[in-house]
Design a protein around this motif. Structure first.
Motif, PDB file in Angstrom:
ATOM      1  N   TRP A  10       1.546  -1.509   0.257  1.00  0.00           N
ATOM      2  CA  TRP A  10      -0.135   0.753  -0.261  1.00  0.00           C
ATOM      3  C   TRP A  10       0.410   1.335  -0.129  1.00  0.00           C
ATOM      4  O   TRP A  10       0.520   2.535  -1.120  1.00  0.00           O
ATOM      5  N   GLY A  11       2.124   1.349   0.573  1.00  0.00           N
ATOM      6  CA  GLY A  11       3.100   2.297   0.708  1.00  0.00           C
ATOM      7  C   GLY A  11       3.421   2.816  -0.670  1.00  0.00           C
ATOM      8  O   GLY A  11       3.596   3.954  -0.665  1.00  0.00           O
ATOM      9  N   PRO A 139       9.959   6.762   0.289  1.00  0.00           N
ATOM     10  CA  PRO A 139      10.517   4.845  -0.523  1.00  0.00           C
ATOM     11  C   PRO A 139      11.569   5.130  -0.302  1.00  0.00           C
ATOM     12  O   PRO A 139      12.617   6.059  -0.515  1.00  0.00           O
ATOM     13  N   ARG A 140      11.838   4.004   0.065  1.00  0.00           N
ATOM     14  CA  ARG A 140      13.051   3.207   0.591  1.00  0.00           C
ATOM     15  C   ARG A 140      14.040   3.739  -1.323  1.00  0.00           C
ATOM     16  O   ARG A 140      15.537   3.872  -0.566  1.00  0.00           O
ATOM     17  N   GLU A 177      15.544  -0.473   8.915  1.00  0.00           N
ATOM     18  CA  GLU A 177      14.882  -1.154   8.188  1.00  0.00           C
ATOM     19  C   GLU A 177      15.516  -2.258   7.563  1.00  0.00           C
ATOM     20  O   GLU A 177      15.229  -3.172   7.215  1.00  0.00           O
ATOM     21  N   PHE A 178      16.221  -0.715   6.491  1.00  0.00           N
ATOM     22  CA  PHE A 178      16.585  -1.202   5.282  1.00  0.00           C
ATOM     23  C   PHE A 178      18.221  -1.416   5.166  1.00  0.00           C
ATOM     24  O   PHE A 178      18.827  -2.364   4.577  1.00  0.00           O
ATOM     25  N   ASP A 278      14.252  -6.943   0.538  1.00  0.00           N
ATOM     26  CA  ASP A 278      13.160  -7.162  -0.435  1.00  0.00           C
ATOM     27  C   ASP A 278      12.860  -6.523  -1.679  1.00  0.00           C
ATOM     28  O   ASP A 278      13.306  -5.308  -2.587  1.00  0.00           O
ATOM     29  N   ASP A 279      11.853  -6.649  -2.548  1.00  0.00           N
ATOM     30  CA  ASP A 279      11.776  -7.044  -4.172  1.00  0.00           C
ATOM     31  C   ASP A 279      10.637  -5.855  -3.369  1.00  0.00           C
ATOM     32  O   ASP A 279       9.353  -5.915  -3.281  1.00  0.00           O
TER      33      ASP A 279
END
Length: 298
Positions: A10-11, A139-140, A177-178, A278-279
């Motif tokens: 969703w994000g 956004p990453r 987180e990433f 993560d993809d």
């Protein structure tokens, strides 16, 4: 195209819709929530208001179903003065709307609900709303572009927080987180007890977690008392302080408003880079077409 089924998806979808409409950062959550839900759902978010005049102390944000109007209302504490807190709160409540509104009619969220959880179910839904907000606002891919090739410091994370309209804490948590680095964020009170901490995956693998209620390491408390550890300072810390065998790089910021000490602790010689990202591939072209129907450029 079916609706996303996870807070991450969703994000990502709404962040890309926003950018495909030709808009930059920070995301205007008020505009996005009102316009997107009015075009997408039969029970949209009809209003976003400041609830501070109504005396709802301790509640950062609320999402409430208005049965007579057939819609929902998001409210927030307009007395909050920390940059980025309101925007993240609004995104958090939008996350509840997208993910959880079929389960109940009322969501009331404060700092305790967003960070500390009294039940497994509360932990699940509050964490999902936080994850959604982080992917919408930060956004990453863009985040990685902002920090590429630079040393992670509170100053750099502060620059990112200004870009995304988020708080320093939320921005640091998104990085943790990433990141492939071993690092953790620790929030302690003025009495030297740890309120909460969060570790990157690499830090978890070397067992860096500090539990709520633990005291800060003795060496850190001594440095604080002696004035050797102050706001804005970054320093190297010997093994045995934050980790039994790993040297650390320690940074500190002090939040006067909450009487909290926030530590960013990195373990540069103990990082593990053996896990996969993560993809995040999504249907960008489809989202671009869908974004054309939203009036976000006005």
């Amino acid at each position: 195209m079916s609706d996303p089924s996870t807070p991450v998806r969703w994000g990502i979808e709404l962040a890309k819709l926003w950018r495909c409409a030709g808009l930059g950062f920070p995301v205007d959550v008020k505009l996005l929530a009102l316009d997107y839900t009015s075009k997408k759902f039969s029970d949209p978010i009809g209003e976003i208001i400041d609830h501070a005049p109504h005396g709802l102390d301790g509640i950062d944000g609320m999402l409430v179903r208005r049965k007579k109007r057939g819609d929902w209302c998001i409210s927030y504490d307009g007395n909050i003065t920390i940059p980025g807190r309101v925007n993240f709160t609004l995104a958090h409540e939008l996350g509840h709307y997208l993910l959880h509104r079929t389960s109940r009619d009322d969501f009331r969220c404060g700092q305790e609900q967003m960070m500390d959880y009294e039940s497994v179910e509360s932990k699940r839904i509050e964490n999902q709303a936080n994850v959604f907000a982080s992917y919408l606002l930060m956004p990453r891919t863009d985040f990685e572009e902002q920090i590429q090739g630079q040393q992670i410091t509170f100053d750099l994370l502060g620059d990112c927080a200004a870009r995304y309209g988020t708080s320093l804490t939320a921005t640091a948590l998104k990085w943790l987180e990433f990141t492939e680095d071993a690092a953790m964020l620790i929030v302690a009170d003025a009495d030297d007890f740890i309120h909460w901490s969060y570790c990157s995956q690499a830090a978890k693998r070397i067992h860096c977690y500090r539990a709520p209620g633990e005291e800060l390491p003795d060496a850190v408390k001594t440095s604080l008392r002696d004035g050797k550890l102050i706001h804005g300072l970054t320093r190297r810390v010997a093994p045995g302080v934050w980790h039994a065998t790993a040297e650390a790089i320690e940074s500190l910021v002090i939040s006067d408003q909450f009487e909290q000490r926030i530590f960013l602790v990195k373990f540069p010689y103990a990082s593990s880079r053996d896990y996969e990202k993560d993809d995040e591939v999504d249907a960008f072209d489809v989202l671009s077409e869908r974004a054309k129907g939203f009036n976000w450029t006005k």
